[in-house]
Scaffold this motif. Structure first.
Motif, PDB file in Angstrom:
ATOM      1  N   THR A 282      46.244  72.545  23.458  1.00 55.92           N
ATOM      2  CA  THR A 282      46.810  73.704  22.666  1.00 55.92           C
ATOM      3  C   THR A 282      48.140  73.506  22.041  1.00 55.92           C
ATOM      4  O   THR A 282      48.176  73.800  20.765  1.00 55.92           O
ATOM      5  N   SER A 283      48.977  72.760  22.638  1.00 57.88           N
ATOM      6  CA  SER A 283      50.319  72.610  22.205  1.00 57.88           C
ATOM      7  C   SER A 283      50.328  71.341  21.134  1.00 57.88           C
ATOM      8  O   SER A 283      51.535  71.488  20.415  1.00 57.88           O
ATOM      9  N   MET A 284      49.808  70.438  21.112  1.00 58.07           N
ATOM     10  CA  MET A 284      49.946  69.250  20.398  1.00 58.07           C
ATOM     11  C   MET A 284      49.662  69.235  18.885  1.00 58.07           C
ATOM     12  O   MET A 284      50.048  68.973  17.912  1.00 58.07           O
ATOM     13  N   ALA A 285      48.562  70.455  18.588  1.00 55.57           N
ATOM     14  CA  ALA A 285      48.070  70.634  17.343  1.00 55.57           C
ATOM     15  C   ALA A 285      49.100  71.064  16.301  1.00 55.57           C
ATOM     16  O   ALA A 285      49.521  70.701  15.346  1.00 55.57           O
ATOM     17  N   LEU A 286      49.929  71.937  16.917  1.00 55.17           N
ATOM     18  CA  LEU A 286      50.949  72.782  16.030  1.00 55.17           C
ATOM     19  C   LEU A 286      52.126  71.778  15.446  1.00 55.17           C
ATOM     20  O   LEU A 286      52.158  71.572  14.067  1.00 55.17           O
ATOM     21  N   PRO A 287      52.727  71.102  16.328  1.00 55.25           N
ATOM     22  CA  PRO A 287      53.932  70.258  15.766  1.00 55.25           C
ATOM     23  C   PRO A 287      53.282  69.015  14.883  1.00 55.25           C
ATOM     24  O   PRO A 287      53.779  68.594  13.834  1.00 55.25           O
ATOM     25  N   LEU A 288      52.119  68.780  15.184  1.00 55.96           N
ATOM     26  CA  LEU A 288      51.397  67.641  14.323  1.00 55.96           C
ATOM     27  C   LEU A 288      51.136  68.282  12.835  1.00 55.96           C
ATOM     28  O   LEU A 288      51.176  67.525  11.894  1.00 55.96           O
ATOM     29  N   MET A 289      50.428  69.341  12.988  1.00 53.18           N
ATOM     30  CA  MET A 289      50.144  70.064  11.466  1.00 53.18           C
ATOM     31  C   MET A 289      51.467  70.543  10.661  1.00 53.18           C
ATOM     32  O   MET A 289      51.221  70.270   9.565  1.00 53.18           O
ATOM     33  N   LEU A 290      52.262  71.048  11.638  1.00 52.74           N
ATOM     34  CA  LEU A 290      53.536  71.296  10.708  1.00 52.74           C
ATOM     35  C   LEU A 290      54.153  70.285  10.231  1.00 52.74           C
ATOM     36  O   LEU A 290      54.612  70.329   9.082  1.00 52.74           O
ATOM     37  N   TYR A 291      54.273  69.045  10.997  1.00 54.65           N
ATOM     38  CA  TYR A 291      54.849  67.732  10.256  1.00 54.65           C
ATOM     39  C   TYR A 291      53.742  67.297   9.150  1.00 54.65           C
ATOM     40  O   TYR A 291      54.686  67.059   7.994  1.00 54.65           O
ATOM     41  N   ALA A 292      52.506  67.142   9.378  1.00 52.77           N
ATOM     42  CA  ALA A 292      51.843  66.965   8.106  1.00 52.77           C
ATOM     43  C   ALA A 292      52.025  67.625   6.942  1.00 52.77           C
ATOM     44  O   ALA A 292      52.027  66.933   5.695  1.00 52.77           O
ATOM     45  N   GLN A 293      52.333  68.928   7.016  1.00 51.71           N
ATOM     46  CA  GLN A 293      52.224  69.727   5.815  1.00 51.71           C
ATOM     47  C   GLN A 293      53.747  69.967   5.565  1.00 51.71           C
ATOM     48  O   GLN A 293      54.005  69.846   4.199  1.00 51.71           O
ATOM     49  N   ALA A 294      54.941  69.913   6.399  1.00 53.87           N
ATOM     50  CA  ALA A 294      56.048  70.157   5.803  1.00 53.87           C
ATOM     51  C   ALA A 294      56.656  68.863   5.619  1.00 53.87           C
ATOM     52  O   ALA A 294      57.548  68.796   4.501  1.00 53.87           O
ATOM     53  N   ALA A 295      56.821  67.858   6.315  1.00 59.36           N
ATOM     54  CA  ALA A 295      57.474  66.424   5.965  1.00 59.36           C
ATOM     55  C   ALA A 295      56.600  65.691   5.359  1.00 59.36           C
ATOM     56  O   ALA A 295      57.245  64.821   4.520  1.00 59.36           O
ATOM     57  N   ARG A 296      55.127  65.877   5.119  1.00 60.20           N
ATOM     58  CA  ARG A 296      54.389  64.906   4.554  1.00 60.20           C
ATOM     59  C   ARG A 296      53.905  65.590   3.153  1.00 60.20           C
ATOM     60  O   ARG A 296      53.426  64.916   2.250  1.00 60.20           O
ATOM     61  N   GLY A 297      53.961  66.847   3.154  1.00 63.94           N
ATOM     62  CA  GLY A 297      53.837  67.653   1.786  1.00 63.94           C
ATOM     63  C   GLY A 297      51.885  67.688   1.779  1.00 63.94           C
ATOM     64  O   GLY A 297      51.498  67.835   0.764  1.00 63.94           O
ATOM     65  N   LEU A 298      51.239  67.417   2.884  1.00 68.30           N
ATOM     66  CA  LEU A 298      49.812  67.525   2.656  1.00 68.30           C
ATOM     67  C   LEU A 298      49.246  68.911   2.825  1.00 68.30           C
ATOM     68  O   LEU A 298      50.065  69.778   3.345  1.00 68.30           O
ATOM     69  N   GLU A 299      48.111  69.386   2.132  1.00 70.41           N
ATOM     70  CA  GLU A 299      47.699  70.505   1.990  1.00 70.41           C
ATOM     71  C   GLU A 299      47.054  70.719   3.500  1.00 70.41           C
ATOM     72  O   GLU A 299      46.683  69.867   4.172  1.00 70.41           O
ATOM     73  N   PRO A 300      46.665  71.844   3.907  1.00 75.68           N
ATOM     74  CA  PRO A 300      46.152  72.023   5.124  1.00 75.68           C
ATOM     75  C   PRO A 300      44.692  71.439   5.184  1.00 75.68           C
ATOM     76  O   PRO A 300      44.646  70.844   6.596  1.00 75.68           O
TER      77      PRO A 300
END
Length: 492
Positions: A282-300
């Protein structure tokens, strides 16, 4: 007229509904921005779309598991499937955020009726020496669903709109109902009276505890309203649950949860281990997805593709692991899984930066896939191996409740961890991909990276616990299963 149970067709029909529940748990997060925009909802209201579902899912699990013993797992599963499917239509047709939240409550109730019955049917229809293979299919479904949810959500929201993340459940639910009605046997029931005092104590205690943990971060772990604080709810929940346990101990009639379940060492240890696994997943997905979208600029949708190696490996290995569970000591497989998961998250925490090559990020997710494949089936098989048929529902209810509590604690824990790390590396920046300025992206990435160390450490607890599993006595277990009438037969 009685017919011999055919366990595999029954299991295949059940995992369709189980798959739908797991997908629904992850698909909503991808659609949340679209839901907020369409229904003019703020972030607090949007959070309740998920919170309401989790509360309604987790709180009744002890009760619905026991109801499966009382009225039959097939009956409870079908009722839950109808409730879940109809409430999915309600969710998709909601025109206000309040209606959507209310509909999600009923979705959670439907899911809570269905989940314990899948494990109960496996326990009651598969002999112990073949149960690991069945649990392998159960684990494969979990792995594939973890991949399908975010990707399917991204496609549906982009093409058809957020309503279709709920409408998609309707045809799946209809197919699942027809298959379960035809293929799942009607197993024998326990006609003893339901422990109503236990029902009230368990529901109230679980609600206060889970609500307090789940919403603690929203209220900054302080005052909710008037003199009521987050900690007062958590403490009250713990006290009431202690009272529930004492009532189960001294109840002269049939208790809601037979405490004798915990005399089995592997059942007790499996509950601890599954809590740590659910915490991490449950906990691992949120920081990973936020990193991908915020720091990398990826779409969802692009961010969700980072999980492809995990889902593919988990789905491919899970059936193999299931067969190995029947041939070897499950603790070695579970330990391998916990070690691989912890290693994968630790590596991600070490290599995550705004410019980390995508191919390098995919390597640790392979370890996450191995972990997912190697944990679910061995734990479930170890927990249910020695359960007598009349306690299958109660045991499944306890196991799934523990799993959900671990997930809720993981959700609250990672929120607190991300907030603390952001305060160090990106002060004043919120965990919102659209609100991260360019200058803060390095700090934001570092905060998300270090947040992944939390689930990595928690997984080490599960790694240590499984080494204490007692080795299964295979011949004795099969003989006991056969002699005690565990090979249930369907009732025409």
């Amino acid at each position: 007229m009685e017919q011999s149970v055919k366990p595999w067709p029954a299991l295949w029909s059940l995992v369709i509904g189980f798959f739908m529940i797991l997908v629904d748990a992850t698909i909503v997060s991808v659609a949340m921005p679209a839901i907020m925009s369409s229904l003019n909802a703020n972030i607090t209201e949007a959070v309740w779309v998920t919170s309401a579902y989790l509360l309604a899912y987790a709180v009744p699990l002890l009760i619905t598991g026991r109801l499966g013993d009382r009225f039959g797992p097939k009956t409870m599963y079908l009722i839950g499937l109808v409730v879940f499917t109809l409430s999915s239509i309600w969710c998709g047709m909601s025109t206000t955020i309040e209606l959507l939240i209310f509909a999600r409550v009923f979705q959670g109730l439907g899911a809570s009726m269905m989940t314990p019955q899948t494990m109960a049917v496996i326990t009651r229809t598969f002999p112990p020496d073949r149960r690991g293979t069945a649990m392998g299919l159960w684990g494969a479904v979990a792995g594939i669903a973890s991949l399908t949810g975010p990707i399917l959500g991204g496609l549906l929201v982009g093409v058809l709109g957020w309503q279709w993340i709920f409408f998609i459940n309707v045809p799946i639910g209809v197919i699942a109902f027809i298959m379960a009605y035809r293929l799942v046997p009607r197993l024998s029931t326990n006609k003893r009276q339901l422990d109503m005092v236990g029902v009230v104590l368990s529901a109230l205690g679980m609600f206060l505890l889970i609500f307090g943990i789940q919403e603690g971060e929203s209220f900054d772990w302080g005052i909710i309203v008037g003199p009521v604080t987050v900690w007062s709810l958590v403490i009250a929940g713990v006290v009431i649950l202690i009272g529930f346990v004492l009532w189960q101990r001294f109840n002269p009639r049939e208790p809601l949860i037979p405490l004798g379940l915990f005399r089995d060492l592997n059942f007790s240890l499996s509950n601890i281990a599954i809590a740590t696994m659910s915490f991490a997943v449950t906990s691992m997905a949120l920081p990973l997805m936020l990193y991908a979208q915020a720091a990398r600029g990826l779409e969802p949708f692009e961010a969700a593709l980072l999980l492809i190696p995990m889902g593919v490996v988990a789905g491919g290995l899970a059936p193999v692991v299931g067969k190995l569970v029947d041939r070897t000591n499950p603790k070695y497989l579970a330990a391998t899984g916990f070690g691989a998961m912890s290693l994968g998250l630790g590596l991600l925490g070490l290599i995550i930066e705004p410019d980390t090559p995508i191919w390098l990020l995919l390597i640790p997710t392979l370890f996450l896939g191995v972990g997912n494949a190697c944990v679910w089936a061995p734990l479930a098989s170890s927990a249910t191996r020695n359960l007598p048929p009349h306690r299958a529902g109660a045991g499944s209810g306890v196991y799934n409740t523990t799993r959900q509590v671990g997930a809720v604690v993981g959700s609250a824990g990672i929120a607190a961890m991300m907030t603390a790390r952001l305060a160090v590396y990106a002060p004043g920046v919120d965990a919102d991909p659209e609100g991260v300025p360019e200058a803060a992206r390095v700090g934001f990435a570092q905060a998300m990276a270090e947040s992944l160390f939390l689930p990595a450490v928690v997984l080490l607890i599960g790694f240590g616990v499984v080494w204490f599993f007692a080795a299964p006595q295979r011949e004795d277990a099969v003989a006991d299963w056969e002699s005690s009438g565990r090979r249930d037969r369907s009732v025409a």
